[in-house]
Design a protein around this motif. Structure first.
Motif, PDB file in Angstrom:
ATOM      1  N   ARG A   1      18.195 -98.209 -64.358  1.00 53.54           N
ATOM      2  CA  ARG A   1      17.651 -99.294 -63.241  1.00 53.54           C
ATOM      3  C   ARG A   1      18.237-100.970 -63.503  1.00 53.54           C
ATOM      4  N   ILE A   2      18.572-101.496 -62.723  1.00 56.38           N
ATOM      5  CA  ILE A   2      19.484-102.941 -63.021  1.00 56.38           C
ATOM      6  C   ILE A   2      18.402-103.759 -61.647  1.00 56.38           C
ATOM      7  N   HIS A   3      17.070-104.644 -62.035  1.00 54.02           N
ATOM      8  CA  HIS A   3      16.776-106.092 -60.828  1.00 54.02           C
ATOM      9  C   HIS A   3      17.214-106.449 -60.488  1.00 54.02           C
ATOM     10  N   ILE A   4      18.355-106.795 -59.974  1.00 55.58           N
ATOM     11  CA  ILE A   4      18.545-108.576 -59.925  1.00 55.58           C
ATOM     12  C   ILE A   4      18.020-108.896 -58.413  1.00 55.58           C
ATOM     13  N   GLY A   5      19.007-110.200 -57.957  1.00 59.00           N
ATOM     14  CA  GLY A   5      18.316-110.821 -56.540  1.00 59.00           C
ATOM     15  C   GLY A   5      19.344-110.385 -55.712  1.00 59.00           C
ATOM     16  N   GLU A   6      19.623-110.385 -54.482  1.00 60.43           N
ATOM     17  CA  GLU A   6      20.652-109.958 -53.378  1.00 60.43           C
ATOM     18  C   GLU A   6      21.369-111.687 -53.841  1.00 60.43           C
ATOM     19  N   SER A   7      20.908-112.637 -53.936  1.00 62.50           N
ATOM     20  CA  SER A   7      21.996-113.806 -53.980  1.00 62.50           C
ATOM     21  C   SER A   7      23.055-113.978 -55.514  1.00 62.50           C
ATOM     22  N   ASP A   8      22.362-112.569 -56.248  1.00 61.08           N
ATOM     23  CA  ASP A   8      23.472-113.162 -57.560  1.00 61.08           C
ATOM     24  C   ASP A   8      24.497-112.856 -57.471  1.00 61.08           C
ATOM     25  N   LYS A   9      25.358-113.779 -57.675  1.00 62.46           N
ATOM     26  CA  LYS A   9      26.832-113.722 -57.726  1.00 62.46           C
ATOM     27  C   LYS A   9      27.466-113.164 -59.481  1.00 62.46           C
ATOM     28  N   TRP A  10      28.482-112.923 -59.143  1.00 61.21           N
ATOM     29  CA  TRP A  10      29.578-112.844 -59.938  1.00 61.21           C
ATOM     30  C   TRP A  10      31.623-113.114 -60.388  1.00 61.21           C
ATOM     31  N   HIS A  11      31.681-113.749 -60.351  1.00 62.12           N
ATOM     32  CA  HIS A  11      32.840-114.252 -59.559  1.00 62.12           C
ATOM     33  C   HIS A  11      33.401-114.934 -58.256  1.00 62.12           C
ATOM     34  N   GLY A  12      32.136-114.897 -57.687  1.00 58.72           N
ATOM     35  CA  GLY A  12      32.131-115.013 -56.146  1.00 58.72           C
ATOM     36  C   GLY A  12      32.006-113.735 -55.579  1.00 58.72           C
ATOM     37  N   LYS A  13      31.649-112.521 -55.594  1.00 54.70           N
ATOM     38  CA  LYS A  13      31.593-111.852 -55.109  1.00 54.70           C
ATOM     39  C   LYS A  13      29.669-111.316 -55.452  1.00 54.70           C
ATOM     40  N   PRO A  14      29.459-110.657 -54.812  1.00 53.60           N
ATOM     41  CA  PRO A  14      28.069-110.171 -55.134  1.00 53.60           C
ATOM     42  C   PRO A  14      27.304-109.493 -56.225  1.00 53.60           C
ATOM     43  N   LEU A  15      27.292-109.631 -56.878  1.00 48.38           N
ATOM     44  CA  LEU A  15      26.588-108.714 -58.033  1.00 48.38           C
ATOM     45  C   LEU A  15      26.701-107.416 -58.245  1.00 48.38           C
ATOM     46  N   HIS A  16      25.913-107.255 -57.389  1.00 43.04           N
ATOM     47  CA  HIS A  16      25.055-105.881 -57.435  1.00 43.04           C
ATOM     48  C   HIS A  16      26.919-105.022 -57.017  1.00 43.04           C
ATOM     49  N   GLU A  17      27.817-105.772 -55.800  1.00 43.58           N
ATOM     50  CA  GLU A  17      28.835-104.803 -56.435  1.00 43.58           C
ATOM     51  C   GLU A  17      30.115-104.817 -57.212  1.00 43.58           C
ATOM     52  N   ALA A  18      29.227-105.674 -58.023  1.00 38.86           N
ATOM     53  CA  ALA A  18      30.420-105.964 -59.289  1.00 38.86           C
ATOM     54  C   ALA A  18      29.817-105.194 -60.258  1.00 38.86           C
ATOM     55  N   ILE A  19      29.002-104.452 -61.129  1.00 42.69           N
ATOM     56  CA  ILE A  19      27.526-103.384 -61.603  1.00 42.69           C
ATOM     57  C   ILE A  19      28.862-102.845 -60.940  1.00 42.69           C
ATOM     58  N   VAL A  20      28.233-102.429 -59.270  1.00 49.50           N
ATOM     59  CA  VAL A  20      29.226-100.473 -58.978  1.00 49.50           C
ATOM     60  C   VAL A  20      30.267-100.232 -59.008  1.00 49.50           C
ATOM     61  N   GLU A  21      31.575-101.678 -59.556  1.00 48.64           N
ATOM     62  CA  GLU A  21      33.027-101.107 -59.693  1.00 48.64           C
ATOM     63  C   GLU A  21      32.812-101.487 -61.186  1.00 48.64           C
ATOM     64  N   LEU A  22      31.948-101.314 -62.225  1.00 48.21           N
ATOM     65  CA  LEU A  22      31.767-101.493 -63.358  1.00 48.21           C
ATOM     66  C   LEU A  22      31.635-100.216 -63.946  1.00 48.21           C
ATOM     67  N   LEU A  23      30.081 -99.367 -63.284  1.00 46.07           N
ATOM     68  CA  LEU A  23      29.973 -98.365 -63.201  1.00 46.07           C
ATOM     69  C   LEU A  23      31.623 -96.800 -63.427  1.00 46.07           C
ATOM     70  N   ARG A  24      32.107 -97.581 -61.808  1.00 44.55           N
ATOM     71  CA  ARG A  24      32.872 -96.700 -61.313  1.00 44.55           C
ATOM     72  C   ARG A  24      34.172 -96.945 -62.606  1.00 44.55           C
ATOM     73  N   ARG A  25      34.373 -97.246 -62.764  1.00 43.31           N
ATOM     74  CA  ARG A  25      35.833 -97.755 -63.792  1.00 43.31           C
ATOM     75  C   ARG A  25      34.886 -97.296 -65.161  1.00 43.31           C
ATOM     76  N   GLU A  26      34.008 -97.171 -65.649  1.00 40.73           N
ATOM     77  CA  GLU A  26      33.790 -96.831 -66.373  1.00 40.73           C
ATOM     78  C   GLU A  26      33.199 -95.190 -66.307  1.00 40.73           C
ATOM     79  N   LYS A  27      33.481 -94.617 -65.156  1.00 43.85           N
ATOM     80  CA  LYS A  27      33.308 -93.350 -64.744  1.00 43.85           C
ATOM     81  C   LYS A  27      31.984 -92.360 -64.905  1.00 43.85           C
TER      82      LYS A  27
END
Length: 109
Positions: free
Chosen positions: A14-40
């Motif tokens: 479980r990764i607990h973050i805030g809705e306003s957290d960003k990674w390179h301008g995009k929502p952090l939760h989206e960046a995390i989901v993309e990382l998890l998907r890339r890592e299969k």
């Protein structure tokens, strides 16, 4: 996916973050989901909380009079322990001030 191969002891991250957290301008939760998907990883779920607070003790809520721009977000994934450990190492740069918890779970279905 063959669910029989997935049954048994796994690790829930479980990764607990805030809705306003960003990674390179995009929502952090989206960046995390993309990382998890890339890592299969087999899957991930993003949950948006209605209220919460973190280390700052500032309460964030979805109440209409105090509409917060920083509601709590939880990203969950269940996978084999080795894969989760690898993701934890890879994601430390992204997560920053968030909280990551791990627990053993038994997948039955």
């Amino acid at each position: 996916m063959n669910t029989r191969k997935f049954e048994g002891e796994r690790t829930l991250m479980r990764i607990h973050i805030g809705e306003s957290d960003k990674w390179h301008g995009k929502p952090l939760h989206e960046a995390i989901v993309e990382l998890l998907r890339r890592e299969k990883l087999s899957g991930a779920t993003v949950l948006r909380g209605v209220a919460g607070y973190g280390g700052s003790s500032v309460i964030h809520t979805d109440k209409i009079l105090r509409l917060s721009q920083d509601l709590p977000i939880v990203v969950e994934a269940v996978e084999a322990a080795e894969k989760i450990e690898s993701i934890c190492r890879a994601s430390t740069k992204l997560i920053g001030g968030g909280l990551v918890t791990l627990e053993k779970v038994r997948v039955i279905l």
